[in-house]
Write a protein that holds these residues in place. Sequence first.
Motif, PDB file in Angstrom:
ATOM      1  N   LEU A 149     -14.907  22.517 -32.897  1.00 35.89           N
ATOM      2  CA  LEU A 149     -14.008  21.808 -31.983  1.00 35.89           C
ATOM      3  C   LEU A 149     -14.242  22.242 -30.546  1.00 35.89           C
ATOM      4  O   LEU A 149     -14.360  21.399 -29.639  1.00 35.89           O
ATOM      5  N   TYR A 150     -14.344  23.544 -30.310  1.00 34.29           N
ATOM      6  CA  TYR A 150     -14.507  24.025 -28.941  1.00 34.29           C
ATOM      7  C   TYR A 150     -15.918  23.776 -28.414  1.00 34.29           C
ATOM      8  O   TYR A 150     -16.111  23.592 -27.212  1.00 34.29           O
ATOM      9  N   SER A 173     -15.486  20.302 -27.307  1.00 35.69           N
ATOM     10  CA  SER A 173     -14.563  20.212 -26.172  1.00 35.69           C
ATOM     11  C   SER A 173     -15.131  20.858 -24.913  1.00 35.69           C
ATOM     12  O   SER A 173     -14.861  20.409 -23.794  1.00 35.69           O
ATOM     13  N   ASP A 185     -11.249  24.820 -17.548  1.00 35.62           N
ATOM     14  CA  ASP A 185     -10.898  25.269 -18.893  1.00 35.62           C
ATOM     15  C   ASP A 185     -12.120  25.843 -19.590  1.00 35.62           C
ATOM     16  O   ASP A 185     -13.239  25.331 -19.449  1.00 35.62           O
ATOM     17  N   LYS A 210      -8.330  30.064 -26.093  1.00 36.34           N
ATOM     18  CA  LYS A 210      -8.493  28.865 -25.279  1.00 36.34           C
ATOM     19  C   LYS A 210      -7.836  29.158 -23.943  1.00 36.34           C
ATOM     20  O   LYS A 210      -6.647  29.505 -23.897  1.00 36.34           O
TER      21      LYS A 210
END
Length: 266
Positions: free
Chosen positions: A217-218, A221, A26, A8
């Motif tokens: 999750l990523y 996100s 990000d 991450k």
Amino acid sequence: MINSCLYKATVMHHRFSPKVHRFNYDVFMFYLDLDEIDTLSKKLRLMSRNRFNLFNFRDKDHLQLPKENPDTSKNIRQHITDYLHQNSVDIGNGRIMVLTNLCTLGYQFNPVSFYYCYDEQDNVVCSIVEVCNTFREMKPYFLGASTRHGHEFKLNTAKYFYVSPFIAMDTNFDFNLQIPGENLQVRIDDYDKDGQRFFVSTLSGKRKTLNDANLLLYFISFPLITLKVIGLIHWQALKLWLKKIPYHNKDANQDLQQDVLRPYRP
């Protein structure tokens, strides 16, 4: 034990001249042992190899040799091994790690991938930086044993590649690549023909476990991460154009575009 993982991370770009321009965003990236990709493809529901999935490692997205009519029957490890042999390096059965983005829901754009190559005693001996532009061209940069300084590789070299229309061709890349561990730290500076640094880019992050839970999750996100990357490239290009940063046409300075793989044919 699995060597592969996720990072991450945060990307930062800072231009000093001719006008200041800075941004960060990000992301997440895969750090894969090339010998583990098939195992991961069987183990994980959300990642596959050369097959449509949420995340898909496609061998064709990476370095292929020879330059003309590349051998598509070889996988990425075989191509990287051939490239290492061209640079007088033989790692035998040593592992090769790649830091990269994967094709996401069928779309891929990957500005840069980083390879870290280990010998059979598990000593990292060299690195390869695989840079791509928006024309889908690719150029590898080899960082051999002489460029290693402790826990990092450093190399200042002529770019000879069209990366951005807002950067002149007669510039140098200055690579500073720390060997990934719990932390990820990569820095690439640009120097002009007078030896002045005018651009800094960094990639910094934290190691995360590669599993389906984190992939989901990523994905949520950082939705459609590869589309996000290409979208941000064009958004920042618009901002540079509005700031009246000099624009350099790709058709100019062909002599400064050398050893390019997958050359663009208009």
